[in-house]
Write a protein that holds these residues in place. Structure first.
Motif, PDB file in Angstrom:
ATOM      1  N   ASP A 121       0.857  -1.431   0.513  1.00 32.00           N
ATOM      2  CA  ASP A 121      -0.143   0.392  -0.116  1.00 32.00           C
ATOM      3  C   ASP A 121       0.739   1.076   0.387  1.00 32.00           C
ATOM      4  OD1 ASP A 121      -2.079  -1.258   2.722  1.00 32.00           O
ATOM      5  OD2 ASP A 121      -2.257  -1.840  -0.847  1.00 32.00           O
ATOM      6  N   ARG A 122       0.430   1.776  -0.946  1.00 32.56           N
ATOM      7  CA  ARG A 122       1.194   3.162  -1.117  1.00 32.56           C
ATOM      8  C   ARG A 122       0.434   4.736  -1.255  1.00 32.56           C
ATOM      9  NH1 ARG A 122       5.325   2.293  -6.974  1.00 32.56           N
ATOM     10  NH2 ARG A 122       2.896   2.202  -6.806  1.00 32.56           N
ATOM     11  N   PRO A 123       1.187   5.490  -0.260  1.00 32.95           N
ATOM     12  CA  PRO A 123      -0.179   6.664  -0.507  1.00 32.95           C
ATOM     13  C   PRO A 123       0.198   7.194  -2.151  1.00 32.95           C
ATOM     14  CG  PRO A 123       1.805   7.110   0.420  1.00 32.95           C
ATOM     15  CD  PRO A 123       1.871   5.798   0.270  1.00 32.95           C
ATOM     16  N   GLN A 124      -0.638   7.523  -2.963  1.00 30.79           N
ATOM     17  CA  GLN A 124      -0.509   7.692  -3.859  1.00 30.79           C
ATOM     18  C   GLN A 124      -0.610   9.710  -3.937  1.00 30.79           C
ATOM     19  OE1 GLN A 124      -0.248   6.378  -6.360  1.00 30.79           O
ATOM     20  NE2 GLN A 124      -0.584   4.607  -4.865  1.00 30.79           N
ATOM     21  N   PRO A 125       0.484  10.397  -4.572  1.00 27.84           N
ATOM     22  CA  PRO A 125       0.409  11.846  -4.922  1.00 27.84           C
ATOM     23  C   PRO A 125      -0.978  12.390  -5.778  1.00 27.84           C
ATOM     24  CG  PRO A 125       1.891  10.983  -6.667  1.00 27.84           C
ATOM     25  CD  PRO A 125       1.209   9.721  -5.349  1.00 27.84           C
ATOM     26  N   THR A 126      -1.031  13.916  -5.566  1.00 28.16           N
ATOM     27  CA  THR A 126      -2.638  14.468  -6.257  1.00 28.16           C
ATOM     28  C   THR A 126      -2.348  15.900  -6.146  1.00 28.16           C
ATOM     29  OG1 THR A 126      -3.272  15.090  -4.170  1.00 28.16           O
ATOM     30  CG2 THR A 126      -3.972  12.552  -5.018  1.00 28.16           C
ATOM     31  N   LEU A 127      -2.797  16.289  -6.695  1.00 24.96           N
ATOM     32  CA  LEU A 127      -2.221  18.201  -7.327  1.00 24.96           C
ATOM     33  C   LEU A 127      -2.104  18.815  -5.733  1.00 24.96           C
ATOM     34  CD1 LEU A 127      -1.483  19.497  -9.067  1.00 24.96           C
ATOM     35  CD2 LEU A 127      -4.068  20.464  -9.212  1.00 24.96           C
ATOM     36  N   ALA A 128      -2.980  18.226  -4.455  1.00 25.33           N
ATOM     37  CA  ALA A 128      -2.517  19.021  -2.989  1.00 25.33           C
ATOM     38  C   ALA A 128      -1.620  19.006  -2.619  1.00 25.33           C
ATOM     39  CB  ALA A 128      -4.156  18.769  -2.747  1.00 25.33           C
ATOM     40  N   THR A 129      -0.446  17.747  -2.878  1.00 16.23           N
ATOM     41  CA  THR A 129       0.946  17.407  -3.256  1.00 16.23           C
ATOM     42  C   THR A 129       1.951  17.948  -2.948  1.00 16.23           C
ATOM     43  OG1 THR A 129       1.377  15.234  -3.760  1.00 16.23           O
ATOM     44  CG2 THR A 129      -0.410  15.149  -1.772  1.00 16.23           C
ATOM     45  N   LEU A 130       1.486  18.312  -4.303  1.00 19.68           N
ATOM     46  CA  LEU A 130       2.405  19.584  -5.416  1.00 19.68           C
ATOM     47  C   LEU A 130       3.594  20.260  -4.320  1.00 19.68           C
ATOM     48  CD1 LEU A 130       3.522  19.517  -8.478  1.00 19.68           C
ATOM     49  CD2 LEU A 130       2.350  21.378  -8.794  1.00 19.68           C
ATOM     50  N   ASP A 131       2.927  21.190  -3.500  1.00 21.00           N
ATOM     51  CA  ASP A 131       4.245  21.439  -2.570  1.00 21.00           C
ATOM     52  C   ASP A 131       4.978  21.202  -2.596  1.00 21.00           C
ATOM     53  OD1 ASP A 131       2.000  24.199  -3.529  1.00 21.00           O
ATOM     54  OD2 ASP A 131       1.351  23.743  -1.216  1.00 21.00           O
ATOM     55  N   SER A 132       4.603  19.721  -1.700  1.00 22.11           N
ATOM     56  CA  SER A 132       5.667  19.408  -0.949  1.00 22.11           C
ATOM     57  C   SER A 132       6.953  18.638  -2.320  1.00 22.11           C
ATOM     58  CB  SER A 132       5.304  17.791  -0.230  1.00 22.11           C
ATOM     59  OG  SER A 132       4.251  16.720  -1.418  1.00 22.11           O
ATOM     60  N   LEU A 133       6.275  18.251  -3.132  1.00 20.48           N
ATOM     61  CA  LEU A 133       7.043  17.995  -4.206  1.00 20.48           C
ATOM     62  C   LEU A 133       7.887  18.864  -4.623  1.00 20.48           C
ATOM     63  CD1 LEU A 133       8.413  16.134  -6.324  1.00 20.48           C
ATOM     64  CD2 LEU A 133       6.357  17.149  -7.792  1.00 20.48           C
TER      65      LEU A 133
END
Length: 406
Positions: free
Chosen positions: A273-285
């Protein structure tokens, strides 16, 4: 034979490339072949006519012998028309004829040239040895009053060596061209295989990601359906809310499932199980990239990134991630601009630009497989992507992804 097997068989096939005419056969003459054959025939006829003129000038030769010489010379020249099919046989026959008939010398030179061009070194060397062994016979039987035997044999051997060497040079050049063409075809085939493999790997990676998303949605659907099953006496409001969640989860699962039609998962692979990135996690990238030493400026005009559809947001995240990785490898120290805009009904636009790198740096080789994967992702999401160098020396990646209005 599969393309993979063909790939491994190519190097062995290129060890000794064959040229047209090496195997003989009944291949039709091209226009170029006709031109070459006509010129060779004319040259042989001219040499034969010069020999007949010299013989006729010698008053000791009878008219009957001159007439026979003309007939033999004509037959020798006509034999050149079949030299492409039997080059060794024609050359051996003309060598035997030339031992007693000087009018066949021109035809013999053309035949030697053809053997050197269309056959390997060993047959050509054998024909040359036979011709050299027979070269003293003709000047001994029919000597030239103005030339000694040694001079005649020396000139003949020199001509044979020059013609054979010229033919071998022509053959070597043709083999080189054939080898280069074969290598170009092999390189093209290998490039296509690498591109296909990269596309397959990209599809498998997308399929694994979508598997995790579908597992999450179906688990949520199962939980709410189980709650309805074990609490049949629940209030109507809770039942309606659970039914709404089930309906939304099923709809989203179907939407995700449509995106992975035709995408295969690698056999025997199992990801946790892996957390899937979304547009909301773009800031962390972006934050991670800045911690790695990159200069990144962001222009995010999406008012509510969390409202972006999961599949669209995840694809946008992966596009920005790959573009930032490429900029870090190929333009270190340059400030990267990341722009995100769009909304429901108009789609989502992701653009990543970087200028040309400043100063000397160690260039990292790239294969372009990451951009192939991005193209696959955008296509599966129903969008499109463009990338390429800019007039100022930089590089830009621009993608558009659909964002349904409801």
């Amino acid at each position: 034979m599969t393309r993979t097997e063909y790939r491994w068989l190519l190097p062995s096939a290129m060890a000794d490339p064959e040229l047209p005419g090496d195997r003989g056969g009944r291949s039709r003459r091209t226009v170029r072949d006709w031109v070459v054959d006509i010129h060779a025939f004319v040259c042989a006829v001219l040499v034969g006519m010069l020999a007949v003129t010299a013989i006729d000038a010698d008053r000791t030769t009878s008219d009957g012998v001159v007439f026979v010489d003309c007939l033999v010379g004509a037959a020798a020249c006509c034999a050149l028309w079949v030299r492409r099919r039997w080059p060794v046989g024609v050359a051996v026959g003309l060598a035997l004829v030339c031992a007693v008939e000087p009018v066949a010398a021109g035809a013999l030179l053309v035949a030697l040239f053809s053997v050197a061009v269309h056959r390997p070194f060993r047959p050509a060397a054998g024909v040359l040895a036979l011709t050299a062994a027979l070269s003293p016979v003709q000047p001994y039987l029919r000597p030239d009053p103005e030339t000694s035997l040694v001079e005649s044999v020396s000139v003949s051997l020199l001509l044979y060596l020059l013609v054979l060497s010229w033919g071998m040079v022509v053959r070597s050049r043709r083999q080189l061209v054939a080898t280069l063409r074969e290598r170009a075809r092999r390189a093209e085939t290998e490039a296509e295989l690498r591109a296909e493999q990269a596309q397959r790997l990209a599809r498998e990676a997308i399929a694994r990601e979508m598997h995790d998303v579908l597992a999450h949605r179906l688990t949520l659907l199962s939980v709410h359906a189980g709650a309805l099953e074990f609490r049949p006496d629940a209030p109507k409001a809770e039942v309606a809310r659970a039914a709404g969640v089930i309906r939304d989860s099923a709809h989203e699962a179907l939407q995700d499932l449509r995106e992975i039609i035709g995408v295969l998962r690698g056999p025997g692979e199992s990801d946790g199980d892996r957390p899937q990135p979304t547009l909301a996690t773009l800031d962390s990238l972006i934050a991670e990239s800045r911690l790695a030493g990159m200069k990144v400026s962001v222009d995010n005009r999406v008012t509510d990134p969390a409202a972006t559809p999961a599949a669209t947001g995840r694809t946008a995240y992966r596009i920005a991630q790959e573009a930032l990785t490429n900029a870090r490898k190929h333009a270190p120290g340059a400030e990267v601009e990341v722009g995100v805009a769009g909304g429901p009904g108009e789609g989502l636009t992701v653009e990543v630009r970087n200028p040309a790198p400043e100063g000397p740096f160690e260039r990292v080789p790239g294969s372009g497989q990451g951009l192939i994967g991005l193209r696959e992702r955008a296509a599966l999401a129903g969008g499109r992507i463009d990338h390429g160098p800019q007039p100022d020396g930089g590089f830009a990646v621009r993608a558009w992804l659909p964002w349904p209005s409801s």
